[in-house]
Scaffold this active site. Structure first.
Site, PDB file in Angstrom:
ATOM      1  N   ASP A 123       0.863  -1.183   0.000  1.00  0.00           N
ATOM      2  CA  ASP A 123       0.000   0.000   0.000  1.00  0.00           C
ATOM      3  C   ASP A 123       0.900   1.233   0.000  1.00  0.00           C
ATOM      4  O   ASP A 123       1.995   1.209   0.563  1.00  0.00           O
ATOM      5  CB  ASP A 123      -0.895   0.024   1.244  1.00  0.00           C
ATOM      6  N   ASP A 141      -6.987  -1.592  -4.569  1.00  0.00           N
ATOM      7  CA  ASP A 141      -8.057  -1.230  -3.631  1.00  0.00           C
ATOM      8  C   ASP A 141      -8.982  -0.184  -4.250  1.00  0.00           C
ATOM      9  O   ASP A 141     -10.206  -0.253  -4.097  1.00  0.00           O
ATOM     10  CB  ASP A 141      -7.470  -0.674  -2.325  1.00  0.00           C
TER      11      ASP A 141
END
EC number: 3.4.23.36
Length: 163
Positions: A123, A141
């Site tokens: 991330d 995401d």
């Protein structure tokens, strides 16, 4: 309305492949140019901050001892198979549904690849307002969230065939 389905819907999987490629490229660049936990300011409300997530959304179950990696990888794979089947049965005229499914498939498989390769998901996108930071996330995401939004909008705007 169900017309022109099956084989004609399959080209939408190429859009999923594009999402996977963009996701993996962005994660490669994040790992190459960012340092773990050191934010790089992009805009007043956006940082790029490298983070490794062994859990799910919002690092759910991220502190467990490893079983969650297999669990989330399995869920990603099973859901992707289900969504590919759904995509193959969706009318070619239902563009919003096809786009939403393609985005979700690409995002799920993008994170699935990370879990298989590294046992975590990379991330790096960090939105914030002053000192309040939203959960760090990635392109996969984002694709999943936009895809789910499109499916919800499609379902709300499509008249039900049931009385």
């Amino acid at each position: 309305m169900v017309t022109k389905k099956s084989k004609k819907a399959w080209p939408w999987l190429w859009f999923s492949v594009l999402v996977i490629l963009l996701d993996q490229l962005s994660k490669y660049l994040a790992n190459h140019f960012l340092s773990l936990g050191h934010p790089v300011k992009i805009l007043p409300f956006l940082n790029f901050t490298l983070n490794y997530n062994t859990g799910a959304a919002f690092s759910f179950l991220g502190t467990e001892n490893g079983w969650q990696i297999i669990f989330f990888a399995a869920i990603s794979f099973v859901v992707s198979i289900f969504l590919i089947l759904w995509l193959s049965r969706t009318s070619r005229s239902e563009i919003m549904m096809l786009l939403g499914l393609s985005l979700i498939i690409g995002g799920a498989l993008g994170n699935f690849i990370d879990r298989l390769r590294w046992s975590y998901v990379t991330d790096f996108i960090d939105f914030h307002i002053k000192d309040w930071h939203f959960a760090t996330f990635n392109v996969a995401d984002s694709a999943i969230c936009v895809g789910v939004f499109l499916l919800i909008v499609h379902m709300l705007l499509t008249p039900s065939s049931k009385p």
